[in-house]
Design a protein around this motif. Sequence first.
Motif, PDB file in Angstrom:
ATOM      1  N   PHE A  32       0.869  -1.182   0.000  1.00  0.00           N
ATOM      2  CA  PHE A  32       0.000   0.000   0.000  1.00  0.00           C
ATOM      3  C   PHE A  32       0.899   1.222   0.000  1.00  0.00           C
ATOM      4  O   PHE A  32       1.724   1.391   0.895  1.00  0.00           O
ATOM      5  CB  PHE A  32      -0.897  -0.022   1.249  1.00  0.00           C
ATOM      6  N   TYR A  33       0.753   2.075  -1.033  1.00  0.00           N
ATOM      7  CA  TYR A  33       1.623   3.241  -1.150  1.00  0.00           C
ATOM      8  C   TYR A  33       0.980   4.518  -0.614  1.00  0.00           C
ATOM      9  O   TYR A  33       1.625   5.573  -0.626  1.00  0.00           O
ATOM     10  CB  TYR A  33       2.035   3.449  -2.606  1.00  0.00           C
ATOM     11  N   GLY A  34      -0.242   4.431  -0.148  1.00  0.00           N
ATOM     12  CA  GLY A  34      -0.907   5.639   0.319  1.00  0.00           C
ATOM     13  C   GLY A  34      -1.302   6.519  -0.844  1.00  0.00           C
ATOM     14  O   GLY A  34      -1.546   6.047  -1.952  1.00  0.00           O
ATOM     15  N   GLY A  35      -1.359   7.832  -0.594  1.00  0.00           N
ATOM     16  CA  GLY A  35      -1.772   8.768  -1.631  1.00  0.00           C
ATOM     17  C   GLY A  35      -3.133   9.374  -1.338  1.00  0.00           C
ATOM     18  O   GLY A  35      -3.736   9.119  -0.290  1.00  0.00           O
ATOM     19  N   GLN A  36      -3.604  10.175  -2.272  1.00  0.00           N
ATOM     20  CA  GLN A  36      -4.833  10.937  -2.055  1.00  0.00           C
ATOM     21  C   GLN A  36      -6.027  10.412  -2.845  1.00  0.00           C
ATOM     22  O   GLN A  36      -7.079  11.054  -2.877  1.00  0.00           O
ATOM     23  CB  GLN A  36      -4.590  12.412  -2.414  1.00  0.00           C
ATOM     24  N   ALA A  40      -7.494   5.054  -1.220  1.00  0.00           N
ATOM     25  CA  ALA A  40      -6.398   5.110  -0.252  1.00  0.00           C
ATOM     26  C   ALA A  40      -6.832   5.840   1.015  1.00  0.00           C
ATOM     27  O   ALA A  40      -6.481   5.427   2.131  1.00  0.00           O
ATOM     28  CB  ALA A  40      -5.183   5.805  -0.865  1.00  0.00           C
ATOM     29  N   LEU A  41      -7.598   6.895   0.846  1.00  0.00           N
ATOM     30  CA  LEU A  41      -8.040   7.674   2.002  1.00  0.00           C
ATOM     31  C   LEU A  41      -9.059   6.926   2.850  1.00  0.00           C
ATOM     32  O   LEU A  41      -9.249   7.246   4.025  1.00  0.00           O
ATOM     33  CB  LEU A  41      -8.620   9.011   1.536  1.00  0.00           C
ATOM     34  N   GLU A  42      -9.685   5.919   2.289  1.00  0.00           N
ATOM     35  CA  GLU A  42     -10.568   5.067   3.085  1.00  0.00           C
ATOM     36  C   GLU A  42      -9.779   4.228   4.073  1.00  0.00           C
ATOM     37  O   GLU A  42     -10.277   3.856   5.140  1.00  0.00           O
ATOM     38  CB  GLU A  42     -11.388   4.154   2.168  1.00  0.00           C
ATOM     39  N   VAL A  43      -8.534   3.922   3.724  1.00  0.00           N
ATOM     40  CA  VAL A  43      -7.664   3.118   4.587  1.00  0.00           C
ATOM     41  C   VAL A  43      -6.882   4.010   5.547  1.00  0.00           C
ATOM     42  O   VAL A  43      -6.761   3.721   6.737  1.00  0.00           O
ATOM     43  CB  VAL A  43      -6.690   2.280   3.721  1.00  0.00           C
ATOM     44  N   GLY A  47      -3.693   9.541   3.980  1.00  0.00           N
ATOM     45  CA  GLY A  47      -3.070   8.927   2.820  1.00  0.00           C
ATOM     46  C   GLY A  47      -1.627   8.532   3.035  1.00  0.00           C
ATOM     47  O   GLY A  47      -0.832   8.496   2.096  1.00  0.00           O
ATOM     48  N   LYS A  48      -1.266   8.240   4.290  1.00  0.00           N
ATOM     49  CA  LYS A  48       0.124   7.914   4.633  1.00  0.00           C
ATOM     50  C   LYS A  48       0.263   6.450   5.038  1.00  0.00           C
ATOM     51  O   LYS A  48      -0.719   5.777   5.333  1.00  0.00           O
ATOM     52  CB  LYS A  48       0.589   8.813   5.788  1.00  0.00           C
ATOM     53  N   ILE A 215       8.281   6.473  -8.199  1.00  0.00           N
ATOM     54  CA  ILE A 215       8.749   7.849  -8.038  1.00  0.00           C
ATOM     55  C   ILE A 215       9.020   8.488  -9.387  1.00  0.00           C
ATOM     56  O   ILE A 215       8.624   9.632  -9.650  1.00  0.00           O
ATOM     57  CB  ILE A 215      10.023   7.879  -7.163  1.00  0.00           C
ATOM     58  N   ARG A 216       9.694   7.767 -10.260  1.00  0.00           N
ATOM     59  CA  ARG A 216      10.034   8.311 -11.580  1.00  0.00           C
ATOM     60  C   ARG A 216       8.790   8.600 -12.408  1.00  0.00           C
ATOM     61  O   ARG A 216       8.728   9.594 -13.135  1.00  0.00           O
ATOM     62  CB  ARG A 216      10.938   7.337 -12.329  1.00  0.00           C
ATOM     63  N   SER A 217       7.810   7.719 -12.304  1.00  0.00           N
ATOM     64  CA  SER A 217       6.594   7.882 -13.119  1.00  0.00           C
ATOM     65  C   SER A 217       5.616   8.881 -12.522  1.00  0.00           C
ATOM     66  O   SER A 217       4.664   9.302 -13.190  1.00  0.00           O
ATOM     67  CB  SER A 217       5.897   6.532 -13.277  1.00  0.00           C
ATOM     68  N   GLY A 218       5.845   9.259 -11.269  1.00  0.00           N
ATOM     69  CA  GLY A 218       4.952  10.217 -10.615  1.00  0.00           C
ATOM     70  C   GLY A 218       3.652   9.616 -10.170  1.00  0.00           C
ATOM     71  O   GLY A 218       2.713  10.331  -9.790  1.00  0.00           O
ATOM     72  N   LYS A 219       3.538   8.295 -10.169  1.00  0.00           N
ATOM     73  CA  LYS A 219       2.305   7.642  -9.758  1.00  0.00           C
ATOM     74  C   LYS A 219       2.306   7.479  -8.246  1.00  0.00           C
ATOM     75  O   LYS A 219       3.316   7.221  -7.628  1.00  0.00           O
ATOM     76  CB  LYS A 219       2.181   6.272 -10.416  1.00  0.00           C
ATOM     77  N   ARG A 220       1.128   7.587  -7.669  1.00  0.00           N
ATOM     78  CA  ARG A 220       1.030   7.421  -6.207  1.00  0.00           C
ATOM     79  C   ARG A 220      -0.404   7.076  -5.825  1.00  0.00           C
ATOM     80  O   ARG A 220      -1.318   7.651  -6.358  1.00  0.00           O
ATOM     81  CB  ARG A 220       1.454   8.708  -5.493  1.00  0.00           C
TER      82      ARG A 220
END
Length: 220
Positions: A32-36, A40-43, A47-48, A215-220
Motif C-alpha cells: 500500500f503506497y498511500g496517496g490521495q 487510499a483515504l478510506e484506509v 493517505g500515509k 517515483i520516476r513515473s509520478g504515480k502514487r
Amino acid sequence: MLKLHGFAVSNYYNMVKLALLEKGLPFEEVTFYGGQAPQALEVSPRGKVPVLQTEHGFLSETSVILDYIEQTQGGKALLPADPFGQAKVRELLKEIELYIELPARTCYAESFFGMSVEPLIKEKARADLLAGFATLKRNGRFAPYVAGEQLTLADLMFCFSVDLACAVGKKVLNIDFLEDFPQAKTLLELMGDNPHMARILADKTAAMPAFMEMIRSGKR
C-alpha cells in the motif's frame, strides 16, 4: 490476523514491522503506497503509511500503532513496566521523530532521489538536526539501548531514523552527526545485528525497484 499496510522501503513501515517481528506476532503484509485517491483515504485518513488493520478497523500513525500493539498483543515487552519508564520511552521516541527524522526528511529528495533541495531548506535542516542530536545526547541513556538496558519502542524509531539522518548529513550537509556520538554509532551497529533486520533489509532491497519506478513515473 493483523495486517500491516505499506511498503518495505518506508522507514515508518519498518518500525512497525520490526515491532511485530520482535514480539513474535503473526501478521500479513499488504502492499500500500498511500496517496490521495479515494480508495487510499478510506484506509488512511491522511493517505500515509503505515496502516495497521485490526479486527476493529484501521489505525494510522506509527506511534499510535506501536502503542496499540504493545497494549493489545502478547510477546516480548517493548515498554518498561512502570508508568514513568513508559513515558520516558515515548518522550525519546517523539524527540527522535520530531527533531531528527522530520528535519532529515526535508532533504531526502536530494539525498536519495537525485533531486535538488533549496539552500534555505538545507540550512534549516542542518540547524534542526544539530539541535536534535544534541537533545538525544542529553536525554538518551545508551545502556546500550536508547532508554536503558532493554530494547524499547524508542529504539525502533532510532534505528530507522538516525541512519537516514546520517546519510543526509554526509550526502547533503557535509557533516557527520555521529562523529562525537559513539554511543549512537554503537547502537546502530547493535540494531543492525538484530536477527530480524536481515529480513527487513532484504525485503527493502527487493521492493526498491518498484518504488523507484513509482517515483520516476509520478504515480502514487
